[in-house]
Design a protein around this motif. Structure first.
Motif, PDB file in Angstrom:
ATOM      1  N   ARG A   7       0.867  -1.176   0.000  1.00 32.03           N
ATOM      2  CA  ARG A   7       0.000   0.000   0.000  1.00 32.03           C
ATOM      3  C   ARG A   7       0.906   1.229   0.000  1.00 32.03           C
ATOM      4  NH1 ARG A   7      -2.777   4.227  -0.080  1.00 32.03           N
ATOM      5  NH2 ARG A   7      -4.835   4.455   0.906  1.00 32.03           N
ATOM      6  N   PHE A   8       0.759   2.057  -1.036  1.00 35.17           N
ATOM      7  CA  PHE A   8       1.546   3.283  -1.150  1.00 35.17           C
ATOM      8  C   PHE A   8       0.661   4.472  -0.786  1.00 35.17           C
ATOM      9  CE2 PHE A   8       3.768   0.214  -3.663  1.00 35.17           C
ATOM     10  CZ  PHE A   8       5.111   0.550  -3.554  1.00 35.17           C
ATOM     11  N   TYR A   9       1.276   5.493  -0.177  1.00 35.74           N
ATOM     12  CA  TYR A   9       0.500   6.616   0.336  1.00 35.74           C
ATOM     13  C   TYR A   9       0.859   7.941  -0.341  1.00 35.74           C
ATOM     14  CZ  TYR A   9      -1.321   3.534   3.895  1.00 35.74           C
ATOM     15  OH  TYR A   9      -1.977   2.496   4.531  1.00 35.74           O
ATOM     16  N   GLU A  10      -0.135   8.832  -0.343  1.00 30.90           N
ATOM     17  CA  GLU A  10      -0.019  10.197  -0.838  1.00 30.90           C
ATOM     18  C   GLU A  10       0.581  10.239  -2.245  1.00 30.90           C
ATOM     19  OE1 GLU A  10      -1.635  12.401   0.658  1.00 30.90           O
ATOM     20  OE2 GLU A  10      -2.051  11.208   2.429  1.00 30.90           O
ATOM     21  N   GLU A  11       1.572  11.116  -2.474  1.00 29.15           N
ATOM     22  CA  GLU A  11       2.045  11.345  -3.839  1.00 29.15           C
ATOM     23  C   GLU A  11       2.806  10.171  -4.445  1.00 29.15           C
ATOM     24  OE1 GLU A  11       5.015  13.693  -1.166  1.00 29.15           O
ATOM     25  OE2 GLU A  11       2.888  13.184  -1.186  1.00 29.15           O
ATOM     26  N   ARG A  23      -4.849   1.997  -2.787  1.00 25.73           N
ATOM     27  CA  ARG A  23      -5.475   0.758  -2.324  1.00 25.73           C
ATOM     28  C   ARG A  23      -4.377  -0.262  -2.075  1.00 25.73           C
ATOM     29  NH1 ARG A  23      -5.656  -3.092  -6.472  1.00 25.73           N
ATOM     30  NH2 ARG A  23      -7.215  -4.267  -5.311  1.00 25.73           N
ATOM     31  N   ALA A  24      -4.690  -1.256  -1.265  1.00 24.54           N
ATOM     32  CA  ALA A  24      -3.762  -2.369  -1.053  1.00 24.54           C
ATOM     33  C   ALA A  24      -3.865  -3.338  -2.220  1.00 24.54           C
ATOM     34  CB  ALA A  24      -4.083  -3.068   0.263  1.00 24.54           C
ATOM     35  N   HIS A  37      14.033  -3.392  -3.527  1.00 20.78           N
ATOM     36  CA  HIS A  37      13.882  -4.014  -4.845  1.00 20.78           C
ATOM     37  C   HIS A  37      12.421  -4.013  -5.277  1.00 20.78           C
ATOM     38  CE1 HIS A  37      14.332  -6.895  -8.140  1.00 20.78           C
ATOM     39  NE2 HIS A  37      13.244  -7.478  -7.652  1.00 20.78           N
ATOM     40  N   MET A  38      11.522  -4.382  -4.403  1.00 19.87           N
ATOM     41  CA  MET A  38      10.118  -4.480  -4.778  1.00 19.87           C
ATOM     42  C   MET A  38       9.474  -3.101  -4.951  1.00 19.87           C
ATOM     43  SD  MET A  38       9.218  -7.426  -5.536  1.00 19.87           S
ATOM     44  CE  MET A  38       7.500  -6.928  -5.748  1.00 19.87           C
ATOM     45  N   ILE A  39       9.833  -2.154  -4.098  1.00 14.19           N
ATOM     46  CA  ILE A  39       9.289  -0.804  -4.238  1.00 14.19           C
ATOM     47  C   ILE A  39       9.629  -0.233  -5.614  1.00 14.19           C
ATOM     48  CG2 ILE A  39       9.566   1.577  -3.409  1.00 14.19           C
ATOM     49  CD1 ILE A  39       9.796   0.342  -0.558  1.00 14.19           C
ATOM     50  N   VAL A  71       3.197  -4.471   3.370  1.00 13.00           N
ATOM     51  CA  VAL A  71       4.199  -3.415   3.241  1.00 13.00           C
ATOM     52  C   VAL A  71       3.501  -2.081   2.996  1.00 13.00           C
ATOM     53  CG1 VAL A  71       6.272  -2.663   2.025  1.00 13.00           C
ATOM     54  CG2 VAL A  71       5.752  -5.122   2.213  1.00 13.00           C
ATOM     55  N   ALA A  72       3.713  -1.130   3.902  1.00 10.88           N
ATOM     56  CA  ALA A  72       3.168   0.228   3.757  1.00 10.88           C
ATOM     57  C   ALA A  72       4.334   1.174   3.463  1.00 10.88           C
ATOM     58  CB  ALA A  72       2.444   0.655   5.028  1.00 10.88           C
ATOM     59  N   VAL A  73       4.182   1.981   2.420  1.00 14.92           N
ATOM     60  CA  VAL A  73       5.282   2.821   1.954  1.00 14.92           C
ATOM     61  C   VAL A  73       4.831   4.279   1.951  1.00 14.92           C
ATOM     62  CG1 VAL A  73       6.995   3.145   0.137  1.00 14.92           C
ATOM     63  CG2 VAL A  73       5.935   0.892   0.455  1.00 14.92           C
ATOM     64  N   TYR A  74       5.597   5.140   2.635  1.00 16.42           N
ATOM     65  CA  TYR A  74       5.208   6.534   2.826  1.00 16.42           C
ATOM     66  C   TYR A  74       6.248   7.488   2.239  1.00 16.42           C
ATOM     67  CZ  TYR A  74       2.008   4.642   6.353  1.00 16.42           C
ATOM     68  OH  TYR A  74       1.031   3.931   7.009  1.00 16.42           O
TER      69      TYR A  74
END
Length: 246
Positions: A7-11, A23-24, A37-39, A71-74
């Motif tokens: 799940r990626f957030y904001e911009e 969304r997830a 690597h995955m990001i 995985v949550a990415v901010y």
């Protein structure tokens, strides 16, 4: 097969295809794949990421992903202080210095105008930018996602705006630079420091109208340019005022 939920957030969503934004979603991972690597495989340059949580725990880019991980990415946090959390980088840069790619010459000049050491050469390639940014600890500025994904680039900004003045405002806001500006201290052409020079020492370089109207001058010891507070200076002041520097 290892599958993780992202799940990626904001911009950061700007880098994803529409079906994966805000969304997830599940994604298959290569064996021994790291968070970094995955990001980047999903399209997000690592330089745009400030915080990664795996199963609710803050981690670094080197974290190996396991089947079922969430995985949550901010991106950079503008409002909340997350200094108590482990960041994805070991430490921030001590000085704010930039290197701009070949397509951001206008932005480079404006950053110099604001007093930020900014390297720019429209003949330099991505590999050279990667090396210089690492050796001199410079923030890479680019609209090229692949450049920001290079292993040696640890600090960088993907520039979204298209026009130089808007790009300057974007970078100043994102990196909170308004209070760090030193306007009109660097040569726009050379990136070298400017110094005050006596009028009598540059009279032979001045147009008659400038010689009659102005008394304060600065010069660049690299290119030999002489500058004064004329109409161009007034326009530059207006640009800086627009981003909160004056």
């Amino acid at each position: 097969m290892v599958t993780a939920t992202f799940r990626f957030y904001e911009e950061l969503n700007d880098f994803l295809p529409p079906s994966r934004r805000r969304r997830a979603f599940d994604a298959p991972c290569a064996r021994a794949a790291t968070a970094k690597h995955m990001i980047e495989a999903l399209g997000v340059p690592h330089t745009e990421v400030e915080l990664v949580l795996v199963n609710g725990e803050s981690c670094g880019f080197e974290r190996l992903l396991a089947d079922g991980d969430r995985v949550a990415v901010y991106p950079k946090f503008e409002t909340f202080d997350i200094s108590s959390l482990l960041r994805v980088r070991e430490r921030p840069l001590r000085e704010t210095r930039f290197i701009a790619d070949a397509h951001l010459g206008g932005l480079a000049r404006l950053l110099r105008m604001a007093g930020f050491d900014t390297l720019y050469d429209n003949a330099i390639d991505d590999r050279e930018i990667e090396v210089i940014s690492a050796e001199q600890q410079r923030i890479v500025l680019t609209r090229d996602r692949d450049l920001l994904k290079r292993r040696g680039v640890t600090h960088g900004c993907y520039v979204r705006a298209l026009k130089p003045e808007q790009q300057l405002g974007e970078i100043v806001a994102r990196l909170d630079l308004a209070g760090s500006m030193r306007p009109f201290t660097l040569c726009l052409q050379c990136n070298a420091p400017l110094r005050v020079i006596a009028k009598q020492d540059v009279q032979d370089k001045l147009p008659p109208a400038v010689r009659a109207r102005h008394t304060l001058f600065v010069t660049c010891d690299v290119c030999g340019g002489v500058f004064w507070q004329g109409s161009h200076w007034q326009r530059m002041r207006a640009v800086l005022a627009g981003v909160g520097a004056l």
